[in-house]
Scaffold this motif. Structure first.
Motif, PDB file in Angstrom:
ATOM      1  N   HIS A 115      46.367  33.060  28.096  1.00 45.44           N
ATOM      2  CA  HIS A 115      46.136  31.795  27.372  1.00 45.44           C
ATOM      3  C   HIS A 115      47.335  31.454  26.492  1.00 45.44           C
ATOM      4  O   HIS A 115      47.813  30.325  26.470  1.00 45.44           O
ATOM      5  CB  HIS A 115      44.901  31.919  26.476  1.00 45.44           C
ATOM      6  CG  HIS A 115      43.605  31.630  27.181  1.00 45.44           C
ATOM      7  ND1 HIS A 115      43.358  30.452  27.854  1.00 45.44           N
ATOM      8  CD2 HIS A 115      42.470  32.361  27.305  1.00 45.44           C
ATOM      9  CE1 HIS A 115      42.124  30.469  28.354  1.00 45.44           C
ATOM     10  NE2 HIS A 115      41.571  31.630  28.050  1.00 45.44           N
ATOM     11  N   GLU A 164      32.316  29.591  20.832  1.00 43.73           N
ATOM     12  CA  GLU A 164      30.942  30.104  20.792  1.00 43.73           C
ATOM     13  C   GLU A 164      30.100  29.263  19.825  1.00 43.73           C
ATOM     14  O   GLU A 164      28.939  28.939  20.115  1.00 43.73           O
ATOM     15  CB  GLU A 164      31.019  31.554  20.309  1.00 43.73           C
ATOM     16  CG  GLU A 164      29.785  32.380  20.477  1.00 43.73           C
ATOM     17  CD  GLU A 164      30.030  33.806  19.934  1.00 43.73           C
ATOM     18  OE1 GLU A 164      31.159  34.133  19.498  1.00 43.73           O
ATOM     19  OE2 GLU A 164      29.064  34.580  19.947  1.00 43.73           O
ATOM     20  N   PHE A 166      30.630  26.141  19.014  1.00 44.49           N
ATOM     21  CA  PHE A 166      30.400  24.866  19.714  1.00 44.49           C
ATOM     22  C   PHE A 166      29.236  25.021  20.695  1.00 44.49           C
ATOM     23  O   PHE A 166      28.324  24.197  20.729  1.00 44.49           O
ATOM     24  CB  PHE A 166      31.661  24.451  20.491  1.00 44.49           C
ATOM     25  CG  PHE A 166      32.542  23.464  19.768  1.00 44.49           C
ATOM     26  CD1 PHE A 166      32.311  22.104  19.863  1.00 44.49           C
ATOM     27  CD2 PHE A 166      33.614  23.899  19.008  1.00 44.49           C
ATOM     28  CE1 PHE A 166      33.131  21.185  19.209  1.00 44.49           C
ATOM     29  CE2 PHE A 166      34.437  22.989  18.342  1.00 44.49           C
ATOM     30  CZ  PHE A 166      34.198  21.638  18.441  1.00 44.49           C
ATOM     31  N   ALA A 184      31.589  17.758  22.095  1.00 43.67           N
ATOM     32  CA  ALA A 184      32.814  17.068  21.681  1.00 43.67           C
ATOM     33  C   ALA A 184      32.786  15.599  22.114  1.00 43.67           C
ATOM     34  O   ALA A 184      33.215  14.705  21.372  1.00 43.67           O
ATOM     35  CB  ALA A 184      34.027  17.772  22.264  1.00 43.67           C
ATOM     36  N   VAL A 274      39.061  25.760  23.529  1.00 46.89           N
ATOM     37  CA  VAL A 274      38.874  24.767  22.461  1.00 46.89           C
ATOM     38  C   VAL A 274      40.152  23.948  22.216  1.00 46.89           C
ATOM     39  O   VAL A 274      40.103  22.867  21.621  1.00 46.89           O
ATOM     40  CB  VAL A 274      38.376  25.463  21.166  1.00 46.89           C
ATOM     41  CG1 VAL A 274      38.093  24.469  20.060  1.00 46.89           C
ATOM     42  CG2 VAL A 274      37.114  26.283  21.441  1.00 46.89           C
ATOM     43  N   CYS A 303      43.949  24.782  29.693  1.00 49.77           N
ATOM     44  CA  CYS A 303      43.444  25.244  28.386  1.00 49.77           C
ATOM     45  C   CYS A 303      42.309  26.226  28.629  1.00 49.77           C
ATOM     46  O   CYS A 303      42.218  27.262  27.987  1.00 49.77           O
ATOM     47  CB  CYS A 303      42.908  24.060  27.569  1.00 49.77           C
ATOM     48  SG  CYS A 303      44.212  23.032  26.907  1.00 49.77           S
TER      49      CYS A 303
HETATM   50  O1  KG4 Z   1      39.249  29.883  27.307  1.00 52.96           O
HETATM   51  P1  KG4 Z   1      37.918  29.580  27.862  1.00 52.96           P
HETATM   52  O2  KG4 Z   1      37.827  28.807  29.155  1.00 52.96           O
HETATM   53  O3  KG4 Z   1      37.091  30.877  28.122  1.00 52.96           O
HETATM   54  C1  KG4 Z   1      37.170  31.989  27.319  1.00 52.96           C
HETATM   55  O4  KG4 Z   1      38.157  32.768  27.473  1.00 52.96           O
HETATM   56  O5  KG4 Z   1      36.256  32.116  26.478  1.00 52.96           O
HETATM   57  O6  KG4 Z   1      37.108  28.816  26.708  1.00 52.96           O
HETATM   58  C2  KG4 Z   1      35.823  28.343  26.899  1.00 52.96           C
HETATM   59  C3  KG4 Z   1      35.322  27.796  25.574  1.00 52.96           C
HETATM   60  C4  KG4 Z   1      33.830  27.448  25.621  1.00 52.96           C
HETATM   61  O7  KG4 Z   1      33.211  27.956  24.452  1.00 52.96           O
HETATM   62  C5  KG4 Z   1      33.834  25.924  25.627  1.00 52.96           C
HETATM   63  O8  KG4 Z   1      32.680  25.359  25.069  1.00 52.96           O
HETATM   64  C6  KG4 Z   1      35.066  25.615  24.802  1.00 52.96           C
HETATM   65  O9  KG4 Z   1      36.009  26.590  25.207  1.00 52.96           O
HETATM   66  N1  KG4 Z   1      35.581  24.267  25.054  1.00 52.96           N
HETATM   67  C7  KG4 Z   1      35.594  23.289  24.111  1.00 52.96           C
HETATM   68  C8  KG4 Z   1      36.136  22.133  24.732  1.00 52.96           C
HETATM   69  N2  KG4 Z   1      36.450  22.461  26.028  1.00 52.96           N
HETATM   70  C9  KG4 Z   1      36.103  23.765  26.192  1.00 52.96           C
HETATM   71  N3  KG4 Z   1      35.186  23.287  22.831  1.00 52.96           N
HETATM   72  C10 KG4 Z   1      35.339  22.138  22.138  1.00 52.96           C
HETATM   73  N4  KG4 Z   1      35.853  20.996  22.655  1.00 52.96           N
HETATM   74  C11 KG4 Z   1      36.269  20.948  23.939  1.00 52.96           C
HETATM   75  N5  KG4 Z   1      36.770  19.817  24.443  1.00 52.96           N
END
Ligand code: KG4
Ligand code: ZN
Length: 346
Positions: A115, A164, A166, A184, A274, A303
């Motif tokens: 990431h 989490e 969120f 969001a 996020v 992202c």
């Molecule tokens: O990086 P990721 O795909 O997986 C992990 O490594 O955890 O992140 C997923 C997280 C989820 O909690 C999802 O709800 C959040 O990122 N997320 C967002 C948005 N897009 C994804 N949270 C807030 N606003 C967004 N636009």
């Protein structure tokens, strides 16, 4: 060097081909969202089984897209952790078996390093050193980054990760899974200042975060505006979404500014799911601009979890001579600061 990247740490199967000379050649991504939706969260065993079903057809697909043959690949990178044990083992096993068969090196990559380095895939990449804000479903960390593998943890969440928080708040509001991006989107139609949400841990020094109090505040607010068993009216739901998002965003922005001030650095990299959040990007843009700083992100699709970031991070480590052996080294719990600088850069 032509590297195949494989990501299977959670509920996304991601494969990519990255060339150290020509950049990213192709990537494919399959999200298991529909599979887990009925359960309101990721079911680990279902995730592993679905990765097994998807990974081989996706390998053919990504090679075809990149217009290369298996034999053209010079190295393989897979996510070795942190993540779900079974899910990680699917990508790790395939990478190791393929590396053995093709007689090419294989390396296990840290998911959060993937990431963190994802913005390097963009046309205008950040330059070391910088401060990184890692905000995903499992992590909220501020890291001082000197070079690849040279990471110093500045602060992190003491309880829930931002993503989490969120997702859990979205669940309280009966929003579909995964809740973060849905919440969001609703927040854009709400009023940010109807309710005064706290900005946790911003009134004391330090760079740690805590989001569980915000969750409790939201739960109480929902209870207060509930009509019997029913959720609050539509406008109130929108206003809660807006107020909640604003509180998380403000907290993240305040801590990022503090981290930059503390380290004396001017560059901020924001990565993880996020970092796709529009309000966060907007407010960080203003804050950094006011302080002559620069902020960098990955493109939206990189992202959240993907294979491209693993191919990129793995390529850097493979070029530096790093190798993982044939014994599968999966590390479901793995602190980022345990990583070391790849040998030849050292
Ligand atoms: O990086 P990721 O795909 O997986 C992990 O490594 O955890 O992140 C997923 C997280 C989820 O909690 C999802 O709800 C959040 O990122 N997320 C967002 C948005 N897009 C994804 N949270 C807030 N606003 C967004 N636009
Ligand atoms: Zn992730």
């Amino acid at each position: 060097m032509l590297v195949l990247g494989i990501e299977t740490s959670c509920d996304e199967t991601g494969l990519a081909v990255y060339d150290s000379e020509r950049g990213l050649l192709a990537h494919t991504l399959y999200s298991q969202v529909a599979l887990h939706a009925d359960y309101g969260g990721v079911v680990p065993e279902l995730a592993s089984r679905d990765h097994i079903r998807k990974i081989l057809p996706m390998l053919d697909q990504v090679l075809e897209k990149a217009e290369i043959n298996k034999r053209d690949i010079n190295g393989i990178a897979y996510t070795a952790g942190p993540g779900l044990m079974g899910a990680l083992m699917v990508g790790g096993s395939m990478a190791t078996a393929l590396g053995f068969a093709l007689e090419i090196p294989v390396v296990g990559v840290h998911h959060m390093e993937g990431h963190l380095l994802a913005p390097m895939l963009e046309e205008n990449p950040p330059v070391f050193p910088f401060v990184a804000l890692l905000v995903s479903g499992g992590h909220t960390q501020l890291v001082s980054v000197n070079a690849i593998g040279d990471y110093q943890l500045l602060g992190e969440s003491l309880d829930d990760a931002a993503g989490e928080a969120f997702d859990k708040t979205a669940k309280m509001l009966d929003l579909d899974y995964p809740g973060g991006p849905i919440l969001a989107a609703l927040a854009e139609r709400g009023q940010v200042d109807r309710f005064s949400f706290p900005r946790p841990m911003t009134d004391r020094p330090g760079l740690d975060f805590s989001f569980s109090g915000l969750k409790t505040f939201t739960r109480n607010l929902i209870e207060k505006h509930r009509g019997g068993d029913l959720l609050p009216d539509q406008q109130t739901v929108l206003d809660i979404c807006a107020g909640f998002q604003e509180a998380v965003v403000d907290t993240l922005v305040i801590k990022c500014q503090r981290a930059l001030q503390q380290t004396g650095l001017k560059t901020l990299v924001v990565a993880g799911g996020v970092s796709a959040n529009s309000r966060l990007r907007e407010k960080l843009g203003v804050a950094l601009n006011n302080n002559n700083g620069d902020v960098f992100y990955a493109r939206h699709e990189f992202c959240t979890d993907n294979g491209a970031m693993i191919a990129y991070a793995g390529c850097q480590r493979l070029i530096a001579g790093e190798r993982s052996g044939l014994a599968l080294a999966i590390t479901p719990r793995w602190p980022l600061q345990d990583l070391t600088i790849p040998r030849e850069i050292n």
